[in-house]
Design a protein around this motif. Sequence first.
Motif, PDB file in Angstrom:
ATOM      1  N   ARG A 192     -17.642  -6.543  26.333  1.00 11.03           N
ATOM      2  CA  ARG A 192     -17.934  -5.521  25.323  1.00 11.03           C
ATOM      3  C   ARG A 192     -16.643  -4.874  24.833  1.00 11.03           C
ATOM      4  NH1 ARG A 192     -21.872  -1.525  27.625  1.00 11.03           N
ATOM      5  NH2 ARG A 192     -23.381  -3.054  26.890  1.00 11.03           N
ATOM      6  N   PRO A 193     -16.503  -4.693  23.507  1.00 11.50           N
ATOM      7  CA  PRO A 193     -15.287  -4.056  22.996  1.00 11.50           C
ATOM      8  C   PRO A 193     -15.213  -2.590  23.422  1.00 11.50           C
ATOM      9  CG  PRO A 193     -16.737  -4.761  21.183  1.00 11.50           C
ATOM     10  CD  PRO A 193     -17.406  -5.116  22.458  1.00 11.50           C
ATOM     11  N   THR A 194     -14.020  -2.147  23.744  1.00 10.28           N
ATOM     12  CA  THR A 194     -13.791  -0.744  24.100  1.00 10.28           C
ATOM     13  C   THR A 194     -12.726  -0.194  23.164  1.00 10.28           C
ATOM     14  OG1 THR A 194     -12.131  -1.382  25.732  1.00 10.28           O
ATOM     15  CG2 THR A 194     -14.391  -1.131  26.535  1.00 10.28           C
ATOM     16  N   ALA A 195     -12.386   1.070  23.378  1.00 10.33           N
ATOM     17  CA  ALA A 195     -11.390   1.708  22.508  1.00 10.33           C
ATOM     18  C   ALA A 195     -10.039   0.998  22.585  1.00 10.33           C
ATOM     19  CB  ALA A 195     -11.232   3.175  22.885  1.00 10.33           C
ATOM     20  N   ASP A 196      -9.713   0.462  23.763  1.00  7.81           N
ATOM     21  CA  ASP A 196      -8.410  -0.192  23.920  1.00  7.81           C
ATOM     22  C   ASP A 196      -8.485  -1.721  23.858  1.00  7.81           C
ATOM     23  OD1 ASP A 196      -9.866  -0.317  26.250  1.00  7.81           O
ATOM     24  OD2 ASP A 196      -8.107  -0.239  27.557  1.00  7.81           O
ATOM     25  N   ARG A 197      -9.703  -2.248  23.570  1.00  3.20           N
ATOM     26  CA  ARG A 197      -9.836  -3.708  23.504  1.00  3.20           C
ATOM     27  C   ARG A 197     -10.772  -4.076  22.355  1.00  3.20           C
ATOM     28  NH1 ARG A 197     -12.438  -5.673  28.536  1.00  3.20           N
ATOM     29  NH2 ARG A 197     -14.349  -5.224  27.424  1.00  3.20           N
ATOM     30  N   ASP A 198     -10.299  -4.902  21.432  1.00  2.00           N
ATOM     31  CA  ASP A 198     -11.141  -5.348  20.318  1.00  2.00           C
ATOM     32  C   ASP A 198     -12.003  -6.535  20.779  1.00  2.00           C
ATOM     33  OD1 ASP A 198      -9.400  -7.419  20.538  1.00  2.00           O
ATOM     34  OD2 ASP A 198      -8.565  -7.260  18.537  1.00  2.00           O
ATOM     35  N   PRO A 199     -12.962  -6.964  19.954  1.00  2.00           N
ATOM     36  CA  PRO A 199     -13.804  -8.086  20.366  1.00  2.00           C
ATOM     37  C   PRO A 199     -13.074  -9.422  20.286  1.00  2.00           C
ATOM     38  CG  PRO A 199     -14.407  -7.404  18.161  1.00  2.00           C
ATOM     39  CD  PRO A 199     -13.352  -6.438  18.652  1.00  2.00           C
TER      40      PRO A 199
ATOM     41  N   GLN B 173     -20.848  -7.721  21.031  1.00  6.41           N
ATOM     42  CA  GLN B 173     -20.911  -7.088  22.357  1.00  6.41           C
ATOM     43  C   GLN B 173     -20.636  -8.077  23.479  1.00  6.41           C
ATOM     44  OE1 GLN B 173     -21.514  -3.746  23.134  1.00  6.41           O
ATOM     45  NE2 GLN B 173     -21.250  -3.437  20.950  1.00  6.41           N
TER      46      GLN B 173
ATOM     47  N   SER C  37     -16.005  -7.235  39.193  1.00 12.05           N
ATOM     48  CA  SER C  37     -15.487  -5.930  38.787  1.00 12.05           C
ATOM     49  C   SER C  37     -14.681  -5.347  39.942  1.00 12.05           C
ATOM     50  CB  SER C  37     -16.645  -4.997  38.412  1.00 12.05           C
ATOM     51  OG  SER C  37     -17.397  -4.671  39.557  1.00 12.05           O
TER      52      SER C  37
END
Length: 199
Positions: free
Chosen positions: A129-136, A110, A118
């Motif tokens: 934090r990983p999101t759907a369009d970004r891996d860790p 995370q 921001s």
Amino acid sequence: MCVSRCLSCVGVALVALAIICILSNLFLLFPNMDTRFLLQGHVTREALWSSGLWGSGLMVLLGARSFLVSSRTTGCCAFRSKMFSLILVSLVCSAVAGFSCLVSLTGLVQGPMCLYNSSSGETWGVPLRPTADRDPGYLWNSSLWSGVCLEPKSVVQWNLVWFSLQSGSSLIQTLLCLANVLNCLTGLVLGRGLSPNKV
């Protein structure tokens, strides 16, 4: 093979690993050894769960104590009844250590809570934090370690070191406790262990 010696070895190893987990979790609660982040609630959620303190720390220490004390038990029936109770202790310890390992790995993936820029200005959150369009990918991209979080300083490296240490120690604890289940089953069947015949 000596069941008692294995119990002692597992107990000593678990004590050392539990101390590592306790210290790691304490360091995670105080980024850069500064108490204000904890007092203001700006600490990573997985560190606040303190699974390294109560789980792979205190609970495993209690289990290790049981292993060390039981390794000196004498008498066939007493030893076998201890082995039965130690199977349960080993399973509980492996469960809490496994939980602590999962929490630590989650905290690692995370990313840390920190102050970052921001779209609405400086804010506290978990920007890596990983999101759907970004891996860790931040774990393997060291340029993000100092470029995203403004405060606490070097919090990404801080979390990487202590969460990695805690998850690794908890994983070893889990494996040792599961191996100790087999050791205790052997003790339940064979007694204290096999020794050479004396002439």
